[in-house]
Design a protein around this motif. Structure first.
Motif, PDB file in Angstrom:
ATOM      1  N   ARG A  11      36.748  47.309  53.938  1.00 28.95           N
ATOM      2  CA  ARG A  11      37.840  46.894  53.055  1.00 28.95           C
ATOM      3  C   ARG A  11      38.669  48.093  52.613  1.00 28.95           C
ATOM      4  O   ARG A  11      39.888  48.023  52.542  1.00 28.95           O
ATOM      5  CB  ARG A  11      37.281  46.158  51.844  1.00 28.95           C
ATOM      6  CG  ARG A  11      36.698  44.823  52.194  1.00 28.95           C
ATOM      7  CD  ARG A  11      36.100  44.168  50.986  1.00 28.95           C
ATOM      8  NE  ARG A  11      35.525  42.889  51.348  1.00 28.95           N
ATOM      9  CZ  ARG A  11      34.588  42.293  50.659  1.00 28.95           C
ATOM     10  NH1 ARG A  11      34.114  42.841  49.560  1.00 28.95           N
ATOM     11  NH2 ARG A  11      34.115  41.135  51.049  1.00 28.95           N
ATOM     12  N   HIS A 104      37.527  41.152  34.320  1.00 28.82           N
ATOM     13  CA  HIS A 104      38.119  40.768  35.605  1.00 28.82           C
ATOM     14  C   HIS A 104      38.689  39.346  35.547  1.00 28.82           C
ATOM     15  O   HIS A 104      39.772  39.094  36.083  1.00 28.82           O
ATOM     16  CB  HIS A 104      37.098  40.878  36.734  1.00 28.82           C
ATOM     17  CG  HIS A 104      37.674  40.557  38.069  1.00 28.82           C
ATOM     18  ND1 HIS A 104      38.564  41.387  38.709  1.00 28.82           N
ATOM     19  CD2 HIS A 104      37.514  39.482  38.879  1.00 28.82           C
ATOM     20  CE1 HIS A 104      38.929  40.839  39.859  1.00 28.82           C
ATOM     21  NE2 HIS A 104      38.301  39.689  39.988  1.00 28.82           N
ATOM     22  N   ARG A 105      37.976  38.429  34.887  1.00 28.32           N
ATOM     23  CA  ARG A 105      38.504  37.064  34.755  1.00 28.32           C
ATOM     24  C   ARG A 105      39.820  37.074  33.980  1.00 28.32           C
ATOM     25  O   ARG A 105      40.776  36.383  34.347  1.00 28.32           O
ATOM     26  CB  ARG A 105      37.472  36.161  34.086  1.00 28.32           C
ATOM     27  CG  ARG A 105      36.329  35.764  35.000  1.00 28.32           C
ATOM     28  CD  ARG A 105      35.499  34.629  34.409  1.00 28.32           C
ATOM     29  NE  ARG A 105      34.841  35.005  33.165  1.00 28.32           N
ATOM     30  CZ  ARG A 105      33.644  35.614  33.083  1.00 28.32           C
ATOM     31  NH1 ARG A 105      32.996  35.910  34.191  1.00 28.32           N
ATOM     32  NH2 ARG A 105      33.118  35.898  31.914  1.00 28.32           N
ATOM     33  N   VAL A 108      42.587  38.415  36.241  1.00 30.90           N
ATOM     34  CA  VAL A 108      43.092  37.432  37.210  1.00 30.90           C
ATOM     35  C   VAL A 108      44.024  36.440  36.527  1.00 30.90           C
ATOM     36  O   VAL A 108      45.100  36.125  37.043  1.00 30.90           O
ATOM     37  CB  VAL A 108      41.916  36.713  37.914  1.00 30.90           C
ATOM     38  CG1 VAL A 108      42.406  35.547  38.747  1.00 30.90           C
ATOM     39  CG2 VAL A 108      41.140  37.697  38.775  1.00 30.90           C
ATOM     40  N   VAL A 146      47.056  45.396  43.298  1.00 30.81           N
ATOM     41  CA  VAL A 146      46.314  44.159  43.596  1.00 30.81           C
ATOM     42  C   VAL A 146      45.339  44.387  44.748  1.00 30.81           C
ATOM     43  O   VAL A 146      44.174  43.971  44.682  1.00 30.81           O
ATOM     44  CB  VAL A 146      47.297  42.996  43.897  1.00 30.81           C
ATOM     45  CG1 VAL A 146      46.573  41.795  44.454  1.00 30.81           C
ATOM     46  CG2 VAL A 146      48.061  42.620  42.634  1.00 30.81           C
ATOM     47  N   VAL A 149      42.371  46.443  43.445  1.00 29.60           N
ATOM     48  CA  VAL A 149      41.414  45.692  42.616  1.00 29.60           C
ATOM     49  C   VAL A 149      40.552  44.771  43.472  1.00 29.60           C
ATOM     50  O   VAL A 149      39.325  44.761  43.345  1.00 29.60           O
ATOM     51  CB  VAL A 149      42.142  44.877  41.525  1.00 29.60           C
ATOM     52  CG1 VAL A 149      41.214  43.864  40.881  1.00 29.60           C
ATOM     53  CG2 VAL A 149      42.700  45.809  40.468  1.00 29.60           C
ATOM     54  N   PHE A 150      41.170  43.998  44.353  1.00 35.44           N
ATOM     55  CA  PHE A 150      40.430  42.961  45.068  1.00 35.44           C
ATOM     56  C   PHE A 150      39.729  43.452  46.333  1.00 35.44           C
ATOM     57  O   PHE A 150      38.790  42.801  46.794  1.00 35.44           O
ATOM     58  CB  PHE A 150      41.344  41.781  45.402  1.00 35.44           C
ATOM     59  CG  PHE A 150      41.734  41.006  44.175  1.00 35.44           C
ATOM     60  CD1 PHE A 150      40.814  40.190  43.536  1.00 35.44           C
ATOM     61  CD2 PHE A 150      42.991  41.111  43.638  1.00 35.44           C
ATOM     62  CE1 PHE A 150      41.152  39.489  42.408  1.00 35.44           C
ATOM     63  CE2 PHE A 150      43.344  40.403  42.498  1.00 35.44           C
ATOM     64  CZ  PHE A 150      42.426  39.596  41.879  1.00 35.44           C
ATOM     65  N   PHE A 151      40.162  44.576  46.882  1.00 39.95           N
ATOM     66  CA  PHE A 151      39.556  45.027  48.127  1.00 39.95           C
ATOM     67  C   PHE A 151      38.812  46.357  48.015  1.00 39.95           C
ATOM     68  O   PHE A 151      38.115  46.734  48.945  1.00 39.95           O
ATOM     69  CB  PHE A 151      40.611  45.123  49.233  1.00 39.95           C
ATOM     70  CG  PHE A 151      41.095  43.788  49.680  1.00 39.95           C
ATOM     71  CD1 PHE A 151      40.353  43.031  50.563  1.00 39.95           C
ATOM     72  CD2 PHE A 151      42.279  43.262  49.193  1.00 39.95           C
ATOM     73  CE1 PHE A 151      40.783  41.783  50.968  1.00 39.95           C
ATOM     74  CE2 PHE A 151      42.725  42.022  49.587  1.00 39.95           C
ATOM     75  CZ  PHE A 151      41.975  41.271  50.474  1.00 39.95           C
ATOM     76  N   ARG A 154      36.698  45.904  43.020  1.00 41.91           N
ATOM     77  CA  ARG A 154      35.785  44.779  42.779  1.00 41.91           C
ATOM     78  C   ARG A 154      34.621  44.756  43.777  1.00 41.91           C
ATOM     79  O   ARG A 154      33.472  44.619  43.362  1.00 41.91           O
ATOM     80  CB  ARG A 154      36.579  43.467  42.813  1.00 41.91           C
ATOM     81  CG  ARG A 154      35.835  42.269  42.358  1.00 41.91           C
ATOM     82  CD  ARG A 154      35.613  42.293  40.872  1.00 41.91           C
ATOM     83  NE  ARG A 154      34.923  41.058  40.511  1.00 41.91           N
ATOM     84  CZ  ARG A 154      34.240  40.898  39.424  1.00 41.91           C
ATOM     85  NH1 ARG A 154      34.167  41.856  38.545  1.00 41.91           N
ATOM     86  NH2 ARG A 154      33.641  39.762  39.183  1.00 41.91           N
ATOM     87  N   HIS A 158      30.632  45.393  42.790  1.00 39.51           N
ATOM     88  CA  HIS A 158      30.025  44.055  42.798  1.00 39.51           C
ATOM     89  C   HIS A 158      28.531  44.082  42.514  1.00 39.51           C
ATOM     90  O   HIS A 158      28.009  43.257  41.777  1.00 39.51           O
ATOM     91  CB  HIS A 158      30.307  43.355  44.122  1.00 39.51           C
ATOM     92  CG  HIS A 158      29.784  41.961  44.171  1.00 39.51           C
ATOM     93  ND1 HIS A 158      28.504  41.666  44.581  1.00 39.51           N
ATOM     94  CD2 HIS A 158      30.359  40.787  43.834  1.00 39.51           C
ATOM     95  CE1 HIS A 158      28.316  40.364  44.498  1.00 39.51           C
ATOM     96  NE2 HIS A 158      29.431  39.814  44.049  1.00 39.51           N
ATOM     97  N   SER A 176      42.414  53.396  39.137  1.00 42.58           N
ATOM     98  CA  SER A 176      42.866  52.103  38.625  1.00 42.58           C
ATOM     99  C   SER A 176      43.861  52.276  37.486  1.00 42.58           C
ATOM    100  O   SER A 176      44.927  51.644  37.470  1.00 42.58           O
ATOM    101  CB  SER A 176      41.654  51.295  38.160  1.00 42.58           C
ATOM    102  OG  SER A 176      42.061  50.093  37.561  1.00 42.58           O
TER     103      SER A 176
END
Length: 194
Positions: A11, A104-105, A108, A146, A149-151, A154, A158, A176
């Motif tokens: 990623r 994180h929620r 989003v 974006v 954060v997502f690739f 996070r 994880h 970040s």
């Protein structure tokens, strides 16, 4: 043992490749042709319902802009809370998961709200922002943030931060903060531009 690249590194490689291609594209002559081809799309944006409402009803635009700014404040707060925890500056008495997952929620939710209100606002001033170089810088910074954060962030965090090198965790947090500060600063710069 499988010789394939581990998923988190894959990623990261994909994101770095996409950003590198984007930067190469941005500094090449090809961007002029693409930029000129996008003009009809931006002209169309101003003719949509969002564009007409944004242009004719200043109060509607102002209300949507207020929600956009609130969403950006929530997004920035979520980034700062999670990154402060990663840097060990705040919330150190709590387990990392108890801080990172709710942040994180919220991130989003704020991102979805910021994108939705941003599209509405862009439709109202589409031709203006089309000719603003800082708008394109913001979109590049937003896409990079974006993707980061997502690739990268996070997936890397994880399984928890305990087994990761503390310097890597700090580096992710600093990257970040820098990315999202760039998004916020370029967005504010749009507000001060013509």
């Amino acid at each position: 043992m499988n010789a394939a690249v581990p998923i988190p590194w894959f990623r990261t490689i994909v994101v770095v490749t996409v950003v590198a291609l984007g930067l190469t594209f941005a500094f090449s002559g090809l961007r002029i042709y693409v930029w000129e081809a996008l003009l009809p799309f931006f002209e169309w944006m101003e003719t949509t319902w969002f564009g007409v409402i944004g242009q004719t009803w200043g109060a509607a635009f102002a209300v949507v802009e207020a929600f956009h700014l609130l969403a950006m404040a929530l997004l920035g707060g979520a980034v700062l809370v999670s990154d402060a925890r990663l840097l060990g500056l705040a919330f150190t008495e709590l387990p990392a998961r108890q801080v990172l997952d709710p942040a994180h929620r919220l991130f989003v939710l704020a991102l979805v709200l910021a994108l939705a209100t941003g599209v509405f606002m862009a439709c109202g001033v589409a031709i203006k922002i089309y000719y603003l170089p800082v708008f394109w810088f913001k979109m590049l910074a937003l896409a990079t943030g974006v993707l980061f954060v997502f690739f990268i962030k996070r997936p890397l965090l994880h399984d928890g931060i305990e087994q990761l090198n503390p310097w890597l965790v700090r580096l992710v947090a600093i990257a970040s903060v820098m990315l999202w500060f760039t998004v916020a600063a370029s967005g504010r710069w749009i507000g001060f531009s013509g």
